[in-house]
Write a protein that holds these residues in place. Structure first.
Motif, short mmCIF file in Angstrom:
data_model
loop_
_atom_site.label_atom_id
_atom_site.label_comp_id
_atom_site.label_asym_id
_atom_site.label_seq_id
_atom_site.Cartn_x
_atom_site.Cartn_y
_atom_site.Cartn_z
N ASP A 96 -51.14 10.81 -26.25
CA ASP A 96 -52.45 11.28 -25.81
C ASP A 96 -52.45 12.79 -25.64
O ASP A 96 -53.48 13.43 -25.77
CB ASP A 96 -52.84 10.59 -24.50
N HIS A 97 -51.26 13.33 -25.32
CA HIS A 97 -51.12 14.78 -25.29
C HIS A 97 -49.65 15.13 -25.51
O HIS A 97 -48.77 14.46 -24.98
CB HIS A 97 -51.59 15.37 -23.96
N ALA A 144 -49.83 16.07 -18.07
CA ALA A 144 -51.08 15.38 -17.70
C ALA A 144 -52.15 16.39 -17.29
O ALA A 144 -53.33 16.22 -17.61
CB ALA A 144 -50.81 14.40 -16.56
N ALA A 145 -51.74 17.45 -16.60
CA ALA A 145 -52.70 18.49 -16.22
C ALA A 145 -53.21 19.22 -17.45
O ALA A 145 -54.40 19.57 -17.54
CB ALA A 145 -52.05 19.46 -15.23
N GLU A 146 -52.32 19.47 -18.44
CA GLU A 146 -52.75 20.08 -19.70
C GLU A 146 -53.77 19.18 -20.41
O GLU A 146 -54.79 19.66 -20.92
CB GLU A 146 -51.54 20.31 -20.61
N GLU A 189 -57.13 19.27 -18.70
CA GLU A 189 -57.87 20.51 -18.97
C GLU A 189 -58.47 20.50 -20.37
O GLU A 189 -59.57 21.00 -20.59
CB GLU A 189 -56.93 21.71 -18.80
N ALA A 190 -57.73 19.90 -21.32
CA ALA A 190 -58.20 19.87 -22.71
C ALA A 190 -59.31 18.84 -22.93
O ALA A 190 -60.13 19.00 -23.84
CB ALA A 190 -57.03 19.57 -23.65
N THR A 191 -59.32 17.78 -22.12
CA THR A 191 -60.24 16.67 -22.37
C THR A 191 -61.29 16.46 -21.30
O THR A 191 -62.22 15.66 -21.50
CB THR A 191 -59.44 15.35 -22.51
#
Length: 569
Positions: free
Chosen positions: A90-91, A272-274, A277-279
């Motif tokens: 997912d990331h 998860a924080a990235e 922020e992206a989604t």
């Protein structure tokens, strides 16, 4: 619907990884993520590049790039290879991200406030030839425990024993090979893991479903010798996360960075924080039990060399913070995949590397062999002969042959639409019952993360269809009873859809190709097997696909065997 958080060990940034790295963490994690999504669960599957430490600096120096530029470029390379292998993250983040900087400094501050950090003036190895302090892993020598001659100063990868550089016999610099080493004084921060030993011990005891490999390694680190030792979490390096106490400077720690093994696991949260922020999603509902993560099941995948840090050091960080962070529920660990009588090795350039593998064959060949031979109970061995036999028998002869026979026969007798006529008889009812039992067994093994057993059940499901087709023999039945032959072929085409759905976690590309040939986007899980085998109705159009899997020839195998007999430059 369950909520499942999945992380796989972070691949290090200093080059392209070999197949042993792939099967030891990312690939089985992807298998589990795909399966759980297929069952309708909410999944967050995270991974990232591990970018700090001396190896990144040295790799960048070899290419002449600034280390930040090198890491940025190699992250793109690794992300592209992961995509081509079908890894459904997912990331895919970066441990050098601003999010991970903030979180790592936050955890250090919390640990210090709670009394779990101590400052230590210590004497460390300095290489006069290299003009720098040597991180533990860049001092190599003979392990005093098992005699392995290339043990690192932090841990012996052969016996997994935690070491200090001074423990090594005949130490030398891994950078220059120099033995001109001396000990100088420097100050560092230590995580007081020993103060959390009893709590960690009780926590590990509560994990009764963990693999024996996982718990035995954790227990060895907890109890061998003097027991769990405090761990240095800072280094004298230029590249890394600057040492801060939360958002404040840390007197006496100027110019130092956090040790890569402190910040790398924190990147699971940073990633998860990235992603958030992206989604625009909320990452805290996955990681903080006071924000909704209490109902999350967290599963980690990794090779056995990473187990101590994820069963002890990272949990110590989370527990010691005093904050309500989500701890891992299940840690699936793997032994080593060996290569033709020796070890895969990134540093020695030995084995098949992921980019090379994809140049030779599509990803599904590798996914199938690696997962069906996953090193779970013990180390496993990659040989070209075994790879050829497995690909030809399982993929070409069983799955691929079934798809080809059913579609080609239908086209030749009924055209490229699903035929009508006929009703199921005893043979078809028996097949449904047999498949039902097999599918439920497949589900149990997948949910238990028994990778090889899952592959065995899936292959048995493919075999059942072939045996039915051979016994039913619609090509012979057609001469006297075309309606019955139509029913058999219709069942065969529905079996193709069933196989695509069940096989998608292992073989995502083949599954997509089967469904595309059938003109079907129904990926519904076969909870009701009889209903699943009646999904495609008479009159539904299909096409005959190109062969799913070409057989590997003896000439190809011999060529690859010769090509990969040396080392990668």
């Amino acid at each position: 619907m369950a909520r499942i958080l999945i992380t796989s060990a972070l691949p290090y940034i200093n080059g392209i990884k070999h197949l042993g790295n792939l099967v030891g963490s990312q690939l089985p994690a992807d298998l589990y993520a795909r399966y759980m999504r297929g069952r309708g669960h909410e999944v967050l599957f995270l991974c990232a590049t591990d970018e700090h430490g001396t190896p990144a600096e040295l790799a960048a120096a070899k290419t002449g790039e600034p280390v930040a530029d090198y890491c940025r470029r190699m992250h793109g390379v690794q992300e592209d290879i992961a995509r081509r292998f079908g890894l459904s993250f997912d990331h895919f983040g970066r441990s050098s991200s601003p999010q991970n900087h903030r979180l790592t400094q936050h955890f250090a501050g919390r640990l210090a406030d709670n009394g779990y950090i101590r400052e230590v003036s210590e004497r460390q190895v300095y290489s006069r030839a290299d003009g720098r302090f040597l991180p533990d892993r860049y001092i190599v020598g003979t392990c005093p425990n098992c005699g392995y001659e290339n043990a690192r100063g932090d841990q012996c990868e052969n016996c997994t024993k935690q070491l200090d550089p001074v423990d090594l016999i005949d130490p030398r610099s891994a950078i220059s090979g120099s033995t001109d080493l001396e000990v100088r004084e420097t100050k560092h921060l230590y995580l007081r893991q020993s103060a959390l030993r009893e709590e960690l011990d009780r926590w590990i005891d509560s994990k009764t479903d963990w693999p024996l490999l996982t718990t035995s390694i954790a227990k060895k680190w907890l109890h061998d010798g003097d027991g769990l030792q405090d761990r240095g979490i800072t280094r004298d390096l230029d590249w890394g996360i600057p040492v801060k106490r939360g958002d404040r400077d840390w007197p006496g720690m100027e110019g130092k960075v956090f040790y890569v093994w402190f910040d790398a696991p924190i990147e699971y949260i940073g990633c998860a924080a990235e992603w958030a922020e992206a989604t625009g999603n909320d990452w805290e509902r996955w990681w903080r039990t006071d924000r909704g993560a209490g109902d999350v099941r967290y599963v980690q995948f990794m090779g056995k060399d990473n187990v101590p840090f994820h069963t002890l050091s990272f949990p110590a960080t989370l527990i010691g913070s005093g904050e309500p962070w989500k701890l891992v529920d299940h840690l699936k660990s793997f032994n080593y995949l060996n290569f033709d009588g020796g070890q895969f090795s990134t540093s020695q350039g030995r084995g098949v590397f992921q980019d090379q593998a994809l140049e030779i064959l599509p990803a599904d060949y590798w996914r199938w062999w690696l997962l069906s031979h996953a090193p779970e109970g013990s180390d496993s061995e990659f040989t070209w002969e075994n790879f050829q036999v497995s690909a030809n028998k399982d993929l070409a002869d069983v799955l691929g042959n079934f798809v080809s026979r059913v579609t080609k026969f239908c086209r030749s007798r009924f055209g490229e639409t699903i035929p009508e006529g006929g009703t199921w008889g005893e043979a078809e009812q028996a097949l449904v019952e047999s498949l039902g039992a097999r599918i439920r067994a497949y589900e149990r093994q997948m949910e238990a993360m028994e990778v090889r057993k899952s592959a065995g059940e899936l292959r048995a499901i493919w075999v059942a269809g072939n045996e039915y087709l051979q016994s039913a023999a619609p090509w012979a039945v057609f001469k006297e009873d075309p309606a019955r032959a139509a029913m058999q072929v219709r069942l065969g085409l529905n079996l193709m859809r069933l196989y695509a759905v069940l096989s998608a976690p292992f073989l995502p590309d083949a599954a997509d190709r089967i469904l595309a040939a059938l003109g079907c986007d129904d990926r519904g899980w076969p909870d009701d097997v009889a209903g699943a085998l009646d999904t495609l109705a008479p009159g539904h159009a299909f096409t005959v696909p190109e062969p799913l899997f070409a057989k590997i020839t003896d000439e190809q195998r011999e060529d690859w065997q010769a090509r990969f007999s040396g080392r990668r430059d």
